[in-house]
Design a protein around this motif. Structure first.
Motif, short mmCIF file in Angstrom:
data_model
loop_
_atom_site.label_atom_id
_atom_site.label_comp_id
_atom_site.label_asym_id
_atom_site.label_seq_id
_atom_site.Cartn_x
_atom_site.Cartn_y
_atom_site.Cartn_z
N TYR A 73 0.84 -1.20 0.00
CA TYR A 73 0.00 0.00 0.00
C TYR A 73 0.87 1.25 0.00
O TYR A 73 0.57 2.23 -0.71
N ALA A 74 1.95 1.25 0.77
CA ALA A 74 2.85 2.40 0.79
C ALA A 74 3.41 2.67 -0.60
O ALA A 74 3.53 3.82 -1.03
N GLN A 75 3.74 1.61 -1.33
CA GLN A 75 4.27 1.78 -2.68
C GLN A 75 3.22 2.32 -3.63
O GLN A 75 3.49 3.21 -4.44
N LEU A 76 2.00 1.79 -3.53
CA LEU A 76 0.96 2.14 -4.49
C LEU A 76 0.41 3.55 -4.26
O LEU A 76 -0.37 4.04 -5.08
N THR A 77 0.80 4.19 -3.18
CA THR A 77 0.38 5.58 -2.94
C THR A 77 1.58 6.52 -2.92
O THR A 77 1.47 7.66 -2.47
N SER A 78 2.71 6.06 -3.42
CA SER A 78 3.91 6.88 -3.48
C SER A 78 4.31 7.08 -4.94
O SER A 78 4.04 6.24 -5.79
N THR A 79 4.99 8.19 -5.21
CA THR A 79 5.47 8.45 -6.58
C THR A 79 6.76 7.69 -6.87
O THR A 79 7.42 7.96 -7.87
N ARG A 80 7.11 6.75 -6.01
CA ARG A 80 8.25 5.87 -6.27
C ARG A 80 8.02 4.55 -5.55
O ARG A 80 7.36 4.50 -4.51
N LEU A 81 8.55 3.50 -6.13
CA LEU A 81 8.56 2.22 -5.45
C LEU A 81 9.62 2.24 -4.36
O LEU A 81 10.59 3.01 -4.42
N PHE A 82 9.47 1.37 -3.38
CA PHE A 82 10.45 1.28 -2.30
C PHE A 82 11.23 -0.04 -2.35
O PHE A 82 12.35 -0.10 -1.85
N ASN A 83 10.64 -1.06 -2.92
CA ASN A 83 11.21 -2.40 -2.79
C ASN A 83 11.75 -2.99 -4.09
O ASN A 83 12.93 -3.35 -4.18
N GLU A 84 10.91 -3.08 -5.11
CA GLU A 84 11.31 -3.75 -6.35
C GLU A 84 12.41 -3.01 -7.09
O GLU A 84 13.13 -3.60 -7.91
N ASN A 85 12.58 -1.71 -6.82
CA ASN A 85 13.65 -0.97 -7.47
C ASN A 85 15.04 -1.45 -7.03
O ASN A 85 16.04 -1.18 -7.70
N TYR A 86 15.10 -2.16 -5.92
CA TYR A 86 16.36 -2.81 -5.51
C TYR A 86 16.83 -3.74 -6.62
O TYR A 86 18.01 -3.74 -6.99
N PHE A 87 15.91 -4.52 -7.16
CA PHE A 87 16.25 -5.47 -8.22
C PHE A 87 16.44 -4.74 -9.55
O PHE A 87 17.28 -5.14 -10.37
N ALA A 88 15.68 -3.67 -9.76
CA ALA A 88 15.81 -2.90 -11.00
C ALA A 88 17.19 -2.24 -11.08
O ALA A 88 17.78 -2.16 -12.16
N PHE A 89 17.71 -1.78 -9.96
CA PHE A 89 19.03 -1.15 -9.95
C PHE A 89 20.09 -2.16 -10.36
O PHE A 89 20.96 -1.88 -11.19
N ARG A 90 20.03 -3.34 -9.80
CA ARG A 90 20.99 -4.38 -10.19
C ARG A 90 20.85 -4.73 -11.67
O ARG A 90 21.85 -4.92 -12.37
N ALA A 91 19.62 -4.79 -12.15
CA ALA A 91 19.39 -5.12 -13.56
C ALA A 91 19.99 -4.04 -14.46
O ALA A 91 20.59 -4.34 -15.50
N ALA A 92 19.83 -2.78 -14.07
CA ALA A 92 20.38 -1.68 -14.86
C ALA A 92 21.91 -1.74 -14.88
O ALA A 92 22.54 -1.54 -15.93
N LEU A 93 22.52 -2.02 -13.74
CA LEU A 93 23.98 -2.13 -13.68
C LEU A 93 24.47 -3.31 -14.51
O LEU A 93 25.48 -3.19 -15.23
N ASP A 94 23.78 -4.42 -14.43
CA ASP A 94 24.17 -5.59 -15.23
C ASP A 94 24.07 -5.28 -16.72
O ASP A 94 24.94 -5.65 -17.51
N ASP A 95 22.99 -4.59 -17.10
CA ASP A 95 22.79 -4.26 -18.51
C ASP A 95 23.86 -3.30 -19.00
O ASP A 95 24.43 -3.49 -20.09
N ALA A 96 24.15 -2.28 -18.22
CA ALA A 96 25.17 -1.31 -18.61
C ALA A 96 26.54 -1.98 -18.72
O ALA A 96 27.30 -1.73 -19.66
N HIS A 97 26.85 -2.84 -17.76
CA HIS A 97 28.14 -3.53 -17.79
C HIS A 97 28.24 -4.42 -19.03
O HIS A 97 29.29 -4.46 -19.69
N ALA A 98 27.16 -5.11 -19.36
CA ALA A 98 27.16 -5.98 -20.54
C ALA A 98 27.34 -5.18 -21.83
O ALA A 98 27.88 -5.69 -22.82
N LYS A 99 26.90 -3.92 -21.82
CA LYS A 99 27.06 -3.05 -22.98
C LYS A 99 28.45 -2.43 -23.05
O LYS A 99 28.73 -1.63 -23.95
N GLY A 100 29.30 -2.75 -22.09
CA GLY A 100 30.65 -2.21 -22.09
C GLY A 100 30.80 -0.86 -21.42
O GLY A 100 31.86 -0.24 -21.49
#
Length: 710
Positions: A73-100
């Motif tokens: 509920y806290a997430q769905l009433t906030s202009t940002r997620l609090f939890n799943e972005n933990y995994f999104a950050f890692r995914a972004a770093l992995d993607d950037a690293h794979a792109k060199g």
């Protein structure tokens, strides 16, 4: 001691005393410097952190870790997620690293509120990727730090327990902790750190020099004979040497006298303040200008005897570049010097800060203020035109900003011919989650690509824990819990892209519609589908809102948001609405057919889809249209062109809508503006993949498949 410090701050404000490194003009760099990834507003929360508390450790997981997460509920009433972005950050770093990509800039709000549990967590991740060859360059945001000095009273009310309930977790200085409230978990892992602790913990990530750097400096650097020295850089990088004087009315130090003369009175509440800005050349030819855009202005509670009391400062969230221009003049002068040196020395300059430098609503801010509730969509954060002009006058070619969690692009050419582009990089924690890749193709051409995060590994890892929350709320009869029920379908989403799309629909329903939309507009948006909207745009009737109760089942609107008005003579019976609606339907069918569409298909734009699409386009711009698809974009284009050229004015009864308005008038008047705003947002400057031509002074779309409302 305080007077001596302020005196020192005053002298350091005067850039004429500083001696920046002098480098002879160089030919263009032959080997292109590397691309840089910009990841803004990560809002990292350590979902497997350690509260260091015997009272509450989080939710035990099968692998032995504890999940320290916020409620759904806290997430769905906030202009940002609090939890799943933990995994999104890692995914972004992995993607950037794979792109060199090996250089990553984080323009502020890299943590949620600079708590030790979160800062320590993100440091661990950055070090992990540092070991893989990546380097990170941080700039502060209004969440890191939330205040210039430590806040020992902070905390959150909504951590999730294994029973699905909310748990309050506060820092030990909080009043509830001092009162030994047994319902509150007390730990200093939730205190919010100020500049001193943050810069010390994050010194490896741009805030201090690295031996590998070609150059590193701050607005206050004064190198011997103008020659860069790593040892001098380390000494001058100490935070106590990176301070300036700020006053309630404007910039202090050497700027104070002129400001006081212009104001006609003395400045007040002056104090020393940190500026963590820096310029770094991590590889030859590439200059990264990390700008500290935080401005904490002393307020009426400021006490010179206790200058570190955080209650004595306004927050930085709404200040942005408007206050940088007036309260950090030393920084503006330094930026101008850096831009001039970069041009003279053929450096590829990339500037970034947490805050936007120009209108981030595709120049729709005025229209949004006119039709939505006062303060809606945080329009107070839009920089003034004079502010944009001041930043453009520094000579910066481009700037990457965050703060608003938006994806967008805007540009300006000032009276002196300065061409300046602001790139808004979206948050990883919202719908439209993405990061930007910026690279110079040549001296005058910058390429900007947007990498959307649709697929994120482990994004649903915490979903079973939310099920307990859902079950608890469904089973609770407490009034406070009834209002927190959410749609369980979000737990059935199959990708991060689908999850954030659904999240934004719920955020719109649970928060935005109440917070931003006037009553009668909210009623229309939450009850009319696309077919009914197109018919209403064509409706010509004298039947009034007050008469709708006598003509049920035709249009799903009421007079509940209106006040009683004076009944005019020459009215028509409510039954006339049926015939008028049929005539409007025929006109709507003709409009749809002219565009090669069918009116009945417009009903697929349900109210939930419409208002979700509107808010998703506000945040994601071009990325939102891609998700809508060609059919819905075509339907919206018909709606945008359907309204009367000059709708009748809306009659008011006091500060409310009059119930004597004809049924179609309020909708046609207000939603012509709404669809005009939607068109502007969806037809803005290219924001997915584009090039910036510094010489030709233009931004060009590099994506031939991009959708637009034009």
């Amino acid at each position: 001691m305080a007077l001596a410090l302020l005196s020192a701050c005053g002298s350091d404000n005067d850039r004429s005393e500083a001696a920046p490194p002098v480098v002879a003009p160089q030919p263009p760099v032959s080997a292109a410097p590397p691309a840089v990834a910009f990841m803004t507003d990560v809002h990292f929360e350590n979902v497997y952190g350690d509260f260091k508390s015997a009272q509450f450790a989080g939710i035990p997981m099968k692998d032995g870790r504890n999940a320290t997460i916020r409620t759904m509920y806290a997430q769905l009433t906030s202009t940002r997620l609090f939890n799943e972005n933990y995994f999104a950050f890692r995914a972004a770093l992995d993607d950037a690293h794979a792109k060199g990509i090996r250089h990553v800039a984080l323009p502020g709000d890299f943590s949620d509120d600079a708590q030790p549990i979160n800062i320590d967590g993100i440091v661990d991740i950055l070090k992990e990727y540092q070991a893989k060859g990546m380097r990170f360059f941080l700039a502060p945001g209004n969440h890191d730090p939330n205040e210039p000095y430590d806040d020992m009273e902070a905390g959150k009310n909504d951590f999730l327990t294994r029973e699905g309930k909310e748990q309050k977790v506060y820092a030990t200085g909080n009043a509830a902790c001092k009162a030994k409230d047994t319902t509150v978990v007390c730990t200093d892992q939730l205190m919010e750190q100020g500049y001193e602790k943050l810069v010390a913990k994050l010194s490896d990530f741009g805030f201090m020099p690295n031996r590998a750097d070609v150059l590193w400096e701050t607005p206050f650097s004064k190198y011997t004979s103008g020659k860069y020295s790593y040892d001098e850089a380390v000494a001058q990088g100490a935070l106590d040497k990176r301070q300036f004087e700020i006053c309630a009315e404007g910039s202090g130090g050497s700027y104070k006298a002129a400001g006081e003369t212009k104001l006609g009175r003395s400045y007040t509440k002056c104090t020393a303040m940190f500026d963590s800005s820096y310029l770094v050349e991590p590889v030859k030819g590439l200059w990264l200008l990390a700008i500290d855009g935080n401005v904490f202005v002393p307020n009426g509670n400021f006490d010179p005897a206790n200058p570190k009391n955080i209650k004595g400062f306004d927050g930085a969230g709404n200040a942005g570049w408007n206050k940088v221009v007036t309260h950090k003049q030393h920084l503006m002068e330094w930026i101008k010097q850096v831009a001039a040196r970069a041009k003279a020395e053929n450096k590829q300059l990339m500037a970034f800060s947490h805050y936007p430098t120009m209108d981030f609503y595709a120049n729709q801010t005025g229209a949004m203020k006119a039709v939505f509730k006062p303060g809606a969509f945080q329009t107070a954060r839009v920089p003034d035109a004079a502010t944009t002009a001041a930043v453009a006058a520094t000579g910066l070619p481009m700037h990457v900003g965050g703060h608003m969690h938006f994806n967008g692009t805007n540009d300006v050419v000032d009276a002196n011919g300065n061409f300046f582009v602001n790139v808004q990089s979206p948050s990883l924690a919202v719908y439209g989650a993405a990061y930007k890749i910026v690279s110079y193709k040549d001296r005058d051409t910058i390429d900007v690509q947007t990498v959307a995060l649709k697929d994120v590994a482990r994004f649903s890892e915490l979903f079973p824990l939310y099920q307990a929350e859902y079950d608890y709320l469904q089973g609770s009869s407490a009034s406070a819990d009834l209002g927190k029920r959410w749609d369980r379908a979000i737990l059935d989403t199959r990708s991060y892209g689908e999850f954030t799309h659904y999240y934004f629909g719920e955020l719109s329903r649970l928060r935005f519609m109440d917070e931003y939309w006037p009553c009668e507009m909210k009623e229309a948006a939450m009850n009319l589908d696309g077919r009914q909207m197109l018919i209403l745009s064509q409706l010509q009737t004298k039947v009034t809102l007050a008469q709708l109760k006598d003509a049920p089942g035709i249009v799903p609107l009421t007079a509940s948001c209106a006040a009683a008005g004076t009944v005019a003579t020459g009215g028509v019976p409510a039954s006339q609405l049926q015939a008028d609606w049929l005539e409007a339907t025929a006109r709507a069918e003709a409009l749809a057919a002219k565009a090669g569409l069918k009116l009945d298909d417009f009903a697929r734009i349900t109210p939930y889809i419409f208002y979700g699409d509107f808010h998703r386009t506000v945040y994601a711009g071009e990325l939102a249209l891609r998700d809508m698809g060609t059919d819905r974009v075509a339907q919206y284009k018909v709606l945008m062109a359907a309204f009367p050229a000059n709708p009748a004015a809306v009659a008011r009864a006091g500060d409310k809508l009059s119930d004597q308005n004809p049924v179609g008038v309020p909708f046609q008047n207000q939603f012509k503006q709404v669809f005009g705003i939607l068109k502007g947002l969806g037809s803005a400057k290219p924001s997915e993949h584009f090039t910036i031509d510094l010489k030709g002074k233009k931004v060009s779309n590099a994506n031939s498949a991009a959708l637009s409302f034009n």
